[in-house]
Write a protein that holds these residues in place. Structure first.
Motif, PDB file in Angstrom:
ATOM      1  N   GLU A 195       0.829  -1.210   0.000  1.00  0.00           N
ATOM      2  CA  GLU A 195       0.000   0.000   0.000  1.00  0.00           C
ATOM      3  C   GLU A 195       0.867   1.266   0.000  1.00  0.00           C
ATOM      4  O   GLU A 195       2.042   1.238   0.381  1.00  0.00           O
ATOM      5  CB  GLU A 195      -0.896   0.018   1.245  1.00  0.00           C
TER       6      GLU A 195
ATOM      7  N   SER B 116      -8.651  -3.095   3.507  1.00  0.00           N
ATOM      8  CA  SER B 116      -8.224  -1.969   2.684  1.00  0.00           C
ATOM      9  C   SER B 116      -7.123  -2.433   1.737  1.00  0.00           C
ATOM     10  O   SER B 116      -6.002  -2.692   2.158  1.00  0.00           O
ATOM     11  CB  SER B 116      -7.728  -0.809   3.562  1.00  0.00           C
TER      12      SER B 116
ATOM     13  N   PHE C  90      -6.380  -0.273  -5.330  1.00  0.00           N
ATOM     14  CA  PHE C  90      -6.894  -0.693  -6.633  1.00  0.00           C
ATOM     15  C   PHE C  90      -5.726  -1.006  -7.557  1.00  0.00           C
ATOM     16  O   PHE C  90      -5.665  -2.095  -8.146  1.00  0.00           O
ATOM     17  CB  PHE C  90      -7.765   0.424  -7.227  1.00  0.00           C
TER      18      PHE C  90
ATOM     19  N   ILE D 298     -10.129  -6.497  -7.700  1.00  0.00           N
ATOM     20  CA  ILE D 298     -10.971  -5.694  -6.800  1.00  0.00           C
ATOM     21  C   ILE D 298     -12.383  -6.271  -6.648  1.00  0.00           C
ATOM     22  O   ILE D 298     -12.914  -6.350  -5.530  1.00  0.00           O
ATOM     23  CB  ILE D 298     -11.012  -4.226  -7.309  1.00  0.00           C
TER      24      ILE D 298
ATOM     25  N   THR E 104     -10.891   0.845  -0.842  1.00  0.00           N
ATOM     26  CA  THR E 104      -9.783   0.737  -1.784  1.00  0.00           C
ATOM     27  C   THR E 104      -9.195   2.123  -2.056  1.00  0.00           C
ATOM     28  O   THR E 104      -9.929   3.098  -2.284  1.00  0.00           O
ATOM     29  CB  THR E 104     -10.197   0.032  -3.095  1.00  0.00           C
TER      30      THR E 104
ATOM     31  N   ILE F 146     -17.591  -2.110  -3.532  1.00  0.00           N
ATOM     32  CA  ILE F 146     -16.669  -1.250  -2.778  1.00  0.00           C
ATOM     33  C   ILE F 146     -17.500  -0.384  -1.822  1.00  0.00           C
ATOM     34  O   ILE F 146     -18.494   0.218  -2.234  1.00  0.00           O
ATOM     35  CB  ILE F 146     -15.859  -0.355  -3.747  1.00  0.00           C
TER      36      ILE F 146
ATOM     37  N   LEU G  66     -13.903   4.440  -1.068  1.00  0.00           N
ATOM     38  CA  LEU G  66     -12.877   4.560  -2.107  1.00  0.00           C
ATOM     39  C   LEU G  66     -12.225   5.940  -2.020  1.00  0.00           C
ATOM     40  O   LEU G  66     -12.914   6.948  -1.860  1.00  0.00           O
ATOM     41  CB  LEU G  66     -13.517   4.350  -3.488  1.00  0.00           C
TER      42      LEU G  66
END
Ligand SMILES: *Cc1c(COP(=O)(O)O)cnc(C)c1O
Length: 394
Positions: A100, A146, A149, A160, A176, A194, A197
């Protein structure tokens, strides 16, 4: 030398002319506070709601599910801290990945200090998480998944919709970080299940310092910024109308042009990747070969330092990025390249070229022309390369 070729669109992008034009009147002509009631303020309010619709449409969301923030980092912080706070009675476990952005990883470290438990999923050599690992890591106390994308360094796109399905089946919120994906790959928050976002203006030819968070209707979340009643009490502060207008326009343009842009950038990207691999030995693509952002080319060159490569490219007028966290002034290798299994020295020899709206085939040709010489020059100064060549001969 001045920068002639800008190949660092994952770091930031220029504001498009059409976007700037839309923004300009809101600095001096329509400067009213969107919360006031007179005519000039209503102009701001109308612009605010148009932008909200533009961003919602770009995601397949409802306008009332879009909240403006000061950028991707704030949206990421709000998602994680806001859900953690709102659901702390339900559980204290959060699942994320090792690759991430720091806006997620450092927020997770902060939450860990506050007593939350974080699972950091591994990724494979192409940078993908395993859905099996994800399922196995779910606990009764898990409150949030989390997963980004698309990765900002190696461009890998995660599965996703499959992650969304798993989250939904288990009654866990799915956030995401789609800062690199919005406007670059098709997104539909409803189809993909989702719940939250994050997106940012300056990664899609909009202005810096503006972003948004999509929060599905019904999701429980505590605000990050307390104060006035703006954004339905979820994000206080007088709205930055010019920037919001810019973000709305940029999102609208990017999504309207997405098929053509993706086709153009994928072609340029593949020309760059294949060209480099044809012309330069010991050069390996980092990230997934096909499930990757249209504009992302990340190549590891053995026997050289990415930093020196960047300096020589800069002196040839090319702006690019490398595999060390040079922005933070540290020479630590990137956590993303380490997570896909690269040893330190290969992580250090990585070059990221990211293409965007304004790039052309001539620019790709120029880089393909100068890069082999630059790499060769650096390798010729490397004792490791000398040793390697000697071994090859014997
Ligand atoms: C750039 C970026 C961010 C941060 O967005 P800002 O608007 O610069 O705060 C977060 N996540 C990813 C994946 C990014 O690329």
């Amino acid at each position: 030398m001045e920068t002639k070729i800008y190949f660092d669109n994952a770091a930031t992008t220029p504001v498009r002319q059409e976007v700037l034009q839309e923004m300009l009147p809101y600095f001096q002509d329509f400067y009213g506070n969107a919360s006031s009631v007179y005519t000039i303020a209503r102009k701001s309010k109308t612009a605010l709601e148009l932008a909200r619709k533009q961003v919602a449409d770009a995601l397949g969301a409802l306008p009332e599910e879009i909240y403006f923030t000061a950028g991707g980092s704030e949206s990421d912080n709000m998602a994680l801290k806001g859900v953690a706070d709102a659901l702390q009675k339900k559980g204290n476990h959060i699942i994320t990945s090792k690759i991430e952005h720091h806006a997620i990883l450092h927020t997770c470290e902060y939450l860990a200090e506050k007593g939350f438990e974080i699972t950091y999923l591994d990724v494979d050599q192409d940078g993908k998480i395993s859905l099996d690992d994800l399922k196995k890591s779910i606990r009764p106390t898990t409150i949030l998944i989390s997963i980004m994308f698309a990765n900002n360094e190696i461009g890998t796109i995660q599965p996703i919709a499959e992650i969304g399905k798993i989250a939904k089946e288990n009654g866990i919120y799915f956030h995401t970080d789609a800062v690199q994906a919005v406007g670059h790959v098709p997104i539909n928050v409803k189809d993909m299940n989702i719940d939250l976002l994050s997106l940012s203006g300056h990664k899609l030819c909009g202005p810096k310092g503006i972003g948004a968070i999509y929060i599905r209707k019904g999701v429980q979340i505590t605000p990050l910024i307390h104060g006035g009643a703006q954004e339905k009490h979820r994000r206080a502060g007088t709205e930055n109308i010019p920037a919001i207008v810019g973000l709305g326009k940029a999102a609208e343009l990017a999504v309207a042009e997405l098929p053509q842009t993706a086709e153009k950038l994928t072609k340029l990207r593949d020309k760059l990747i294949h060209g480099i691999q044809e012309k330069i030995p010991y050069a390996k693509l980092n990230g997934h070969p096909t499930d990757r952002l249209p504009g992302n080319c990340n190549i590891g060159f053995e026997f050289i330092e990415g930093e020196s490569l960047l300096l020589l490219l800069d002196s040839a007028g090319v702006a690019a990025s490398s595999g060390s966290a040079c922005t933070s002034g540290s020479l630590d290798p990137s956590h993303v390249l380490m997570a896909i299994g690269l040893p330190h020295e290969k992580a250090h020899g990585s070059l990221r070229l990211t293409l965007g709206h304004y790039n052309t085939e001539e620019e790709v040709d120029y880089v393909l022309n100068i890069l082999p010489e630059i790499v060769e020059r650096l390798r010729n100064m490397s004792p490791l390369y000398e040793e390697f060549l000697k071994k090859q001969k014997s």
